[in-house]
Design an enzyme around this catalytic site. Structure first.
Site, PDB file in Angstrom:
ATOM      1  CD  GLU A 174      -2.874  -1.212   2.362  1.00 23.82           C
ATOM      2  OE1 GLU A 174      -2.783  -0.338   3.242  1.00 23.82           O
ATOM      3  OE2 GLU A 174      -3.751  -2.094   2.382  1.00 23.82           O
ATOM      4  CD  GLU A 279      -4.578  -8.066   1.633  1.00 18.19           C
ATOM      5  OE1 GLU A 279      -5.455  -7.366   2.164  1.00 18.19           O
ATOM      6  OE2 GLU A 279      -3.361  -7.809   1.697  1.00 18.19           O
TER       7      GLU A 279
HETATM    8  C1  XIL Z   1      -6.223  -6.604   8.235  1.00 15.91           C
HETATM    9  C2  XIL Z   1      -6.495  -7.803   9.126  1.00 15.91           C
HETATM   10  O1  XIL Z   1      -7.378  -8.677   8.452  1.00 15.91           O
HETATM   11  C3  XIL Z   1      -7.092  -7.363  10.449  1.00 15.91           C
HETATM   12  O2  XIL Z   1      -7.198  -8.465  11.343  1.00 15.91           O
HETATM   13  C4  XIL Z   1      -6.206  -6.282  11.072  1.00 15.91           C
HETATM   14  O3  XIL Z   1      -6.834  -5.798  12.244  1.00 15.91           O
HETATM   15  C5  XIL Z   1      -5.979  -5.144  10.111  1.00 15.91           C
HETATM   16  O4  XIL Z   1      -5.424  -5.662   8.899  1.00 15.91           O
HETATM   17  N1  XIL Z   1      -4.986  -4.776   3.655  1.00 15.91           N
HETATM   18  C6  XIL Z   1      -3.968  -5.591   4.068  1.00 15.91           C
HETATM   19  C7  XIL Z   1      -4.187  -6.532   5.200  1.00 15.91           C
HETATM   20  O5  XIL Z   1      -2.905  -5.623   3.431  1.00 15.91           O
HETATM   21  O6  XIL Z   1      -3.024  -6.742   5.945  1.00 15.91           O
HETATM   22  C8  XIL Z   1      -5.304  -6.048   6.100  1.00 15.91           C
HETATM   23  O7  XIL Z   1      -5.536  -7.042   7.087  1.00 15.91           O
HETATM   24  C9  XIL Z   1      -6.536  -5.736   5.298  1.00 15.91           C
HETATM   25  C10 XIL Z   1      -6.262  -4.645   4.306  1.00 15.91           C
END
Ligand code: XIL
Length: 388
Positions: A174, A279
């Site tokens: 990101e 994701e």
């Molecule tokens: C999220 C997790 O799922 C949560 O448990 C945590 O509290 C916050 O992060 N983008 C990403 C992930 O790259 O690492 C994130 O994961 C969701 C958004």
């Protein structure tokens, strides 16, 4: 893929899952056993075996033996795993010199034991990064040199610890704004734009064999897609090896369009790197952020109307979710020559971060396994997409 699909497999799968949950951690089952004698694919990894890896993000409990049902389901369905939180900087190194390796070690062992493509997530990110990283002496911000030194040490320590055992790392997560410009993070403002190439260089040294990725969300947005292309092309032109781009895939029920996702798959593949969906989840709940400030979502009034399926998901919405997953997987399947991996961000509905984000305490249904670890109609739709 020419695997035929039979509607009759779902009950068989349910029986198999039930047996698995009763039996505790038995030996890994083969697809043949699950299908009770027929040769149709009953698992996601079987359905996409000729196409791409398919996986899920695991939480600490799942890799540390506190959620055996999830662990069994993961072993049965997936051939790649990602760590939801345990390898992030904050959880693994909350204070200088303090390391919490146990959950991360368990995660890597889980992947190794089950012969899975094991992803590392993530080395350099602005979020879940403890404040101390960015602090210098006397309350001043850290200097560029200090920050880069901390980054190098972190990457050496973490990627180095799991050298040869983690197959691919989200090196930088990101780093772009939605308009495609560089995110105004502390990494950028304190270390300068080349923090990204430094991160890739340090990671290459720490684990020369691991694949190294750039990962981000909303990469379907044209400006952000262009920004990612510029960023990765810039690195490649400098001779810095980037193996792939991860499109996070936190999608809604009606956005982005299939064409927008497709344009990004094609643009990234044209750079000569692997494309991954890292994701994946589909949010069915209304997004509160358009209407209310994030600071008031905790109040009862603000929450009203934003948790519409607390008592269950209406069939019509279930069908919509299946159709959406079918369309998305039809696209992934079409581009299976470019896509190396598709990973869901969670295992079953109750595991998903979307129960608590962007508003805490809601009941979300973004995954393809329900709160009883049973396959939802979306599962069937996805398997079917693989057979076309
Ligand atoms: C999220 C997790 O799922 C949560 O448990 C945590 O509290 C916050 O992060 N983008 C990403 C992930 O790259 O690492 C994130 O994961 C969701 C958004």
């Amino acid at each position: 893929m020419n695997l035929l699909y039979k509607k009759s497999f779902l009950p068989a799968l349910a029986v198999a899952l039930l047996a698995a949950s009763c039996a505790g951690s038995g030996p890994e089952k083969t697809p043949e056993q699950n299908t009770a004698g027929n040769s149709q694919p009953t698992t996601l990894k079987e359905a996409f075996k000729d196409d791409f890896y398919i996986g899920a993000a695991l939480n600490a409990g799942q890799v540390m033996g506190r959620d055996e049902k999830a662990a069994e389901l993961v072993k049965e369905q997936f051939n790649t795993i990602s760590p939801e939180n345990v390898l992030k900087w904050g959880p693994i190194n909350p204070r200088p010199g303090v390391y919490n390796f146990e959950p991360a070690d368990a995660y890597v062992e889980f992947g190794e034991k089950n012969n899975m493509f094991t992803v590392g997530h993530t080395l350099v990110w602005h979020s879940q990064a403890p404040d101390w990283i960015f602090e210098g002496a006397n309350g001043q911000p850290a200097s560029r040199d200090t920050l880069l030194q901390r980054m190098e040490n972190h990457i050496k320590t973490i990627a180095g610890r799991y050298e040869g055992r983690i197959d691919g790392w989200d090196v930088v997560n990101e780093a772009l704004e939605d308009d495609g410009s560089m995110r105004k993070s502390k990494w950028l403002t304190l270390a300068g734009e080349d923090f990204i190439e430094k991160a890739f260089q340090y990671a290459r040294v720490a684990d020369p064999e691991a694949e190294l990725y750039y990962n981000d969300y909303s990469l379907w947005k044209p400006e952000k897609r262009d920004g990612a292309v510029r960023l990765v092309k810039g690195l490649l032109d400098k001779g810095i090896k980037v193996d792939g781009i991860g499109m996070q895939g936190h999608y809604g029920i009606d956005y982005p369009t299939i064409d927008q996702i497709e344009a990004s798959i094609e643009a990234f593949a044209a750079l000569g790197v692997k494309v991954m969906v890292t994701e994946l989840d589909i949010d069915l709940l209304p997004n509160p952020t358009g209407r209310q400030g994030a600071d008031i979502v905790h109040t009862v009034e603000a929450r009203e109307g934003f948790n519409p399926y607390a008592e269950g998901l209406p069939d019509s919405v279930q069908q919509k979710l299946s159709k959406r997953y079918a369309d998305i997987f039809a696209l992934f399947h079409k581009h299976r020559d470019k896509i190396s991996r598709v990973t869901f961000w969670g295992v079953a509905d109750h595991h998903s971060w979307l129960n608590n984000w962007p508003m805490p305490g809601r009941t979300s249904y973004p995954m393809v396994f329900d709160r009883n670890y049973q396959p939802k109609p979306a599962f069937e739709a996805i398997v079917e997409a693989a057979s076309k």
